[in-house]
Design an enzyme around this catalytic site. Structure first.
Site, PDB file in Angstrom:
ATOM      1  N   PHE A 120       0.802  -1.225   0.000  1.00  0.00           N
ATOM      2  CA  PHE A 120       0.000   0.000   0.000  1.00  0.00           C
ATOM      3  C   PHE A 120       0.831   1.271   0.000  1.00  0.00           C
ATOM      4  O   PHE A 120       0.324   2.345  -0.317  1.00  0.00           O
ATOM      5  CB  PHE A 120      -0.937   0.020   1.231  1.00  0.00           C
ATOM      6  CG  PHE A 120      -0.233   0.425   2.507  1.00  0.00           C
ATOM      7  CD1 PHE A 120      -0.068   1.771   2.829  1.00  0.00           C
ATOM      8  CD2 PHE A 120       0.309  -0.524   3.369  1.00  0.00           C
ATOM      9  CE1 PHE A 120       0.608   2.157   3.985  1.00  0.00           C
ATOM     10  CE2 PHE A 120       0.984  -0.147   4.521  1.00  0.00           C
ATOM     11  CZ  PHE A 120       1.132   1.203   4.825  1.00  0.00           C
TER      12      PHE A 120
ATOM     13  N   CYS B 162       9.596   1.850   3.273  1.00  0.00           N
ATOM     14  CA  CYS B 162      10.465   0.731   3.618  1.00  0.00           C
ATOM     15  C   CYS B 162      11.889   1.200   3.838  1.00  0.00           C
ATOM     16  O   CYS B 162      12.701   0.479   4.393  1.00  0.00           O
ATOM     17  CB  CYS B 162      10.430  -0.321   2.527  1.00  0.00           C
ATOM     18  SG  CYS B 162      11.105   0.301   1.003  1.00  0.00           S
TER      19      CYS B 162
ATOM     20  N   GLU C 110      -4.810  -3.862  -2.130  1.00  0.00           N
ATOM     21  CA  GLU C 110      -6.273  -3.777  -1.975  1.00  0.00           C
ATOM     22  C   GLU C 110      -6.662  -2.551  -1.148  1.00  0.00           C
ATOM     23  O   GLU C 110      -7.833  -2.267  -0.973  1.00  0.00           O
ATOM     24  CB  GLU C 110      -6.812  -5.056  -1.328  1.00  0.00           C
ATOM     25  CG  GLU C 110      -6.413  -5.308   0.125  1.00  0.00           C
ATOM     26  CD  GLU C 110      -5.021  -5.926   0.265  1.00  0.00           C
ATOM     27  OE1 GLU C 110      -4.257  -5.964  -0.725  1.00  0.00           O
ATOM     28  OE2 GLU C 110      -4.697  -6.359   1.392  1.00  0.00           O
ATOM     29  N   LYS C 111      -5.648  -1.830  -0.640  1.00  0.00           N
ATOM     30  CA  LYS C 111      -5.966  -0.638   0.163  1.00  0.00           C
ATOM     31  C   LYS C 111      -5.992   0.633  -0.680  1.00  0.00           C
ATOM     32  O   LYS C 111      -6.688   1.586  -0.348  1.00  0.00           O
ATOM     33  CB  LYS C 111      -4.941  -0.481   1.286  1.00  0.00           C
ATOM     34  CG  LYS C 111      -4.932  -1.661   2.243  1.00  0.00           C
ATOM     35  CD  LYS C 111      -4.129  -1.377   3.493  1.00  0.00           C
ATOM     36  CE  LYS C 111      -4.256  -2.513   4.488  1.00  0.00           C
ATOM     37  NZ  LYS C 111      -3.326  -3.616   4.218  1.00  0.00           N
TER      38      LYS C 111
ATOM     39  N   SER D 114       5.160  -7.103   3.122  1.00  0.00           N
ATOM     40  CA  SER D 114       5.637  -7.573   4.432  1.00  0.00           C
ATOM     41  C   SER D 114       6.328  -8.937   4.321  1.00  0.00           C
ATOM     42  O   SER D 114       6.155  -9.661   3.330  1.00  0.00           O
ATOM     43  CB  SER D 114       4.447  -7.704   5.382  1.00  0.00           C
ATOM     44  OG  SER D 114       3.597  -8.733   4.898  1.00  0.00           O
TER      45      SER D 114
ATOM     46  N   GLU E  99       9.008  -4.221  12.946  1.00  0.00           N
ATOM     47  CA  GLU E  99       8.935  -3.041  12.070  1.00  0.00           C
ATOM     48  C   GLU E  99       7.694  -2.259  12.496  1.00  0.00           C
ATOM     49  O   GLU E  99       6.577  -2.797  12.461  1.00  0.00           O
ATOM     50  CB  GLU E  99       8.790  -3.505  10.611  1.00  0.00           C
ATOM     51  CG  GLU E  99       8.729  -2.368   9.615  1.00  0.00           C
ATOM     52  CD  GLU E  99       8.509  -2.856   8.174  1.00  0.00           C
ATOM     53  OE1 GLU E  99       7.851  -3.888   7.965  1.00  0.00           O
ATOM     54  OE2 GLU E  99       9.003  -2.173   7.258  1.00  0.00           O
TER      55      GLU E  99
HETATM   56  P1  NAD Z   1       1.404  -6.638   2.936  1.00  0.00           P
HETATM   57  O1  NAD Z   1       2.368  -7.753   2.928  1.00  0.00           O
HETATM   58  O2  NAD Z   1       0.338  -6.626   3.946  1.00  0.00           O
HETATM   59  O3  NAD Z   1       0.675  -6.578   1.505  1.00  0.00           O
HETATM   60  C1  NAD Z   1       1.432  -6.630   0.312  1.00  0.00           C
HETATM   61  C2  NAD Z   1       0.675  -7.454  -0.718  1.00  0.00           C
HETATM   62  O4  NAD Z   1       0.624  -8.813  -0.304  1.00  0.00           O
HETATM   63  C3  NAD Z   1      -0.753  -6.978  -0.906  1.00  0.00           C
HETATM   64  O5  NAD Z   1      -1.032  -6.937  -2.274  1.00  0.00           O
HETATM   65  C4  NAD Z   1      -1.580  -8.008  -0.152  1.00  0.00           C
HETATM   66  O6  NAD Z   1      -2.830  -8.233  -0.760  1.00  0.00           O
HETATM   67  C5  NAD Z   1      -0.729  -9.266  -0.226  1.00  0.00           C
HETATM   68  N1  NAD Z   1      -0.824 -10.097   0.980  1.00  0.00           N
HETATM   69  C6  NAD Z   1      -0.809  -9.665   2.267  1.00  0.00           C
HETATM   70  N2  NAD Z   1      -0.853 -10.703   3.110  1.00  0.00           N
HETATM   71  C7  NAD Z   1      -0.901 -11.831   2.355  1.00  0.00           C
HETATM   72  C8  NAD Z   1      -0.943 -13.224   2.656  1.00  0.00           C
HETATM   73  N3  NAD Z   1      -0.967 -13.669   3.902  1.00  0.00           N
HETATM   74  N4  NAD Z   1      -0.973 -14.098   1.622  1.00  0.00           N
HETATM   75  C9  NAD Z   1      -0.948 -13.658   0.356  1.00  0.00           C
HETATM   76  N5  NAD Z   1      -0.904 -12.342   0.009  1.00  0.00           N
HETATM   77  C10 NAD Z   1      -0.872 -11.443   1.004  1.00  0.00           C
HETATM   78  O7  NAD Z   1       2.262  -5.284   2.978  1.00  0.00           O
HETATM   79  P2  NAD Z   1       1.727  -3.801   3.118  1.00  0.00           P
HETATM   80  O8  NAD Z   1       1.242  -3.589   4.509  1.00  0.00           O
HETATM   81  O9  NAD Z   1       0.845  -3.461   1.993  1.00  0.00           O
HETATM   82  O10 NAD Z   1       3.090  -2.979   2.907  1.00  0.00           O
HETATM   83  C11 NAD Z   1       3.969  -2.656   3.963  1.00  0.00           C
HETATM   84  C12 NAD Z   1       5.155  -3.579   3.990  1.00  0.00           C
HETATM   85  O11 NAD Z   1       5.820  -3.545   2.744  1.00  0.00           O
HETATM   86  C13 NAD Z   1       6.192  -3.166   5.016  1.00  0.00           C
HETATM   87  O12 NAD Z   1       6.691  -4.322   5.640  1.00  0.00           O
HETATM   88  C14 NAD Z   1       7.281  -2.509   4.183  1.00  0.00           C
HETATM   89  O13 NAD Z   1       8.570  -2.525   4.750  1.00  0.00           O
HETATM   90  C15 NAD Z   1       7.221  -3.343   2.958  1.00  0.00           C
HETATM   91  N6  NAD Z   1       7.805  -2.657   1.818  1.00  0.00           N
HETATM   92  C16 NAD Z   1       9.013  -3.082   1.397  1.00  0.00           C
HETATM   93  C17 NAD Z   1       9.628  -2.452   0.340  1.00  0.00           C
HETATM   94  C18 NAD Z   1      10.967  -2.891  -0.139  1.00  0.00           C
HETATM   95  O14 NAD Z   1      11.335  -2.539  -1.254  1.00  0.00           O
HETATM   96  N7  NAD Z   1      11.697  -3.666   0.654  1.00  0.00           N
HETATM   97  C19 NAD Z   1       8.990  -1.369  -0.286  1.00  0.00           C
HETATM   98  C20 NAD Z   1       7.732  -0.979   0.167  1.00  0.00           C
HETATM   99  C21 NAD Z   1       7.142  -1.629   1.239  1.00  0.00           C
END
Ligand code: NAD
Length: 519
Positions: A172, A304, A199-200, A249, A404
């Protein structure tokens, strides 16, 4: 927000509507070049985090619709991979122009759905735009290699070819930049793509898809599906999808990495972070304080590459008062309002989690020298706001340090020496980024050499590389071996074919069953 902001949007169920409308518009799928409404009965509300108003509704793409999206990507692949690279690049040239044209519209959508300030939202778009610009040079980026006369009359060369259907799963926090890390590189390499936005806040990805079609991307080359775990699992399991780019994540990233690997897919998985800054006593005071404030609290800490932890060599006390003063001066308000420094965090759950981690920090001995909980923003009382928070005397056994936080919370730790500070950073499981602030070249060089992080800043707070390098998180912040964008990004979205050719008059010779060797 009472202003009615109009946008023309084929990806919504209503063509040109105010942002808030009752009932809210439905976000469509993109399948085979058409924005089509899902038949799904289940949907998610896209909520403005500053107001809680429902911006739109996001139906969860059905299995049948998902298969149609993959079919469309698969059918578009043969023609697209054989489209001249110069023509594929030209789509990117046009796309970068259209993104610039619609920068304000994209930024407004991001601020509405994600919460960050308009200026920060423009930065979100711009950092993605740079990847599109980079993809304009794909012909030279994906050049193969050639060795002449590897044996008498024989040459060997390698060609980088696209993989087929690739997919991207987005978080998101950068609704424009991260989709733009993915599909421009993938499609310019000749692949077709299935994008699953967060989805957010899917709006920016949908606008970008509209622009990609306007730029001339043929039908079926880019497809968009929506949902959460089920659609992600479909992407992992599908036999026609060859590679997955994931950002988000660790829970989701490691699940996707493992599940997709059992199907033999390539995965690049960028995950969570706990980025540290080491501040040496000889650091330039004003510039360092400004860097810490900007990188700790920018985007309400939801980057991130946010610098969420500072290790002060020689103790934090000399720095604390000034840090508090500057953090207090930041303006917390809706991202749409002029002069805002920090917008809301993405959801009520995220806010509750941040509160819980602050509480757990103070209960385990950290000093809340600035507490941003219970902040009220006039006119936006329902928003998910958290004010800048600074916890001092944090130690590495605390939950607020191990987790985090992903909010505007800066942790201050202490070390006696550079060596001790580096060992604190290296003992953390994450390895996304780390920075040092110092005027000593010797300290900086030692830090660069000894630190276990993928992206290193020396007097630079958020060292996110431009697209001619790659985004190089390491340790628990990354799984896979080929990073996003840069040379590695091209390698990720291509496979090598190695050709050995012989063009010479063949002398009459007997059959030899021995392994051919080059003598
Ligand atoms: P999230 O993992 O909750 O969601 C990311 C995607 O994964 C979404 O599209 C979601 O629908 C899907 N998803 C979530 N849980 C799932 C599951 N159990 N099974 C299958 N799919 C699933 O992450 P978020 O809250 O949207 O984003 C924040 C996180 O992203 C933080 O941890 C941040 O550090 C990380 N991030 C990392 C980078 C990088 O380049 N390292 C960049 C941006 C964000």
């Amino acid at each position: 927000l009472s202003v009615s902001i109009r946008r023309s949007a084929r990806f919504l169920s209503t063509a040109a509507e105010p942002i808030y409308r009752n009932p809210p518009p439905i976000v469509r799928n993109l399948i085979g070049g058409q924005f089509v409404e899902s038949r799904s009965k289940e949907s998610i509300d896209i909520v403005n985090p500053a107001t809680q108003e429902v911006v739109s509704k996001l139906p969860l793409t059905t299995d049948e619709e998902f298969r149609a999206a993959v079919h469309s990507a698969k059918s578009a692949f043969p023609k697209w991979r054989n489209t001249p690279i110069t023509a594929r690049q030209r789509v990117m040239f046009k796309l970068q122009e259209l993104i610039r044209r619609d920068m304000d519209k994209l930024a407004l959508n991001i601020t509405t759905e994600q919460g960050k300030t308009l200026r920060d939202a423009q930065g979100d778009v711009f950092r993605g735009l740079e990847v599109v610009e980079h993809a304009c040079g794909m012909a030279t980026l994906q050049m193969g290699e050639f060795v002449s006369n590897v044996s008498s009359g024989i040459d060997t060369y390698s060609i980088r070819e696209p993989l087929g259907v690739c997919a991207g799963i987005c978080p998101f926090n950068f609704p424009a930049m991260i989709p733009l890390w993915m599909f421009p590189m993938a499609v310019t390499c000749g692949n077709t793509f299935i994008l699953k936005p967060s989805e957010k806040d899917p709006g920016a990805a949908m606008i970008l898809a509209e622009l990609a079609l306007e730029a001339g991307l043929p039908d079926g080359v880019l497809n968009i599906v929506h949902g959460t775990n089920d659609i992600v699992n479909n992407i992992c399991d599908d036999d026609d999808i060859r590679a997955i780019s994931f950002v988000g994540s660790n829970t989701a990233g490691m699940h996707i990495y493992a599940r997709a690997a059992t199907k033999g897919k390539r995965v690049q998985s960028n995950m969570g972070a706990k980025n540290h800054a080491i501040v040496m006593p000889d650091a330039s005071i004003d510039a360092t304080l400004n860097s810490l404030i900007a990188a700790g609290f920018g985007a309400a800490g939801q980057r991130c590459m946010a610098l969420s932890t500072v290790v002060f060599v020689g103790g934090s006390r000399p720095w604390e008062d000034e840090l508090i003063k500057r953090a207090k001066a930041l303006k917390v308000n809706a991202g749409i309002e002029a002069g805002t420094d920090l917008g809301p965090v993405i959801s009520r759950q995220a806010k509750d989690r941040i509160y819980r981690l602050i509480q757990s920090g103070t209960e385990s001995g950290a000093r809340a020298v600035l507490d941003g909980r219970n902040i009220v923003v006039p006119g936006y009382e329902a928003g998910n706001f958290v004010g800048p928070t600074i916890l001092a005397d944090v130690t590495s056994d605390m939950e607020c340090y191990k987790e985090e936080i992903f909010g505007p919370v800066l942790l201050c730790m202490q070390a006696e020496s550079l060596e001790e500070a580096i060992s604190i950073v290296n003992n953390n499981k994450y390895g996304n980024g780390a920075s040092i602030f110092t005027s000593s070249g010797i300290a900086a060089r030692k830090f660069q050499n000894d630190i276990e992080a993928g992206q290193v800043g020396i007097n630079v707070p958020i060292p996110v590389p431009l697209p001619f390098f790659s985004f190089t998180g390491s340790k628990a912040s990354f799984a896979g071996d080929l990073n996003f964008y840069g040379k590695a990004g091209v390698q990720f979205y291509t496979q090598i074919k190695t050709v050995t050719q012989q063009w010479k008059d063949l002398p009459v010779q007997g059959v030899s069953l021995a392994m051919p060797t080059s003598q």
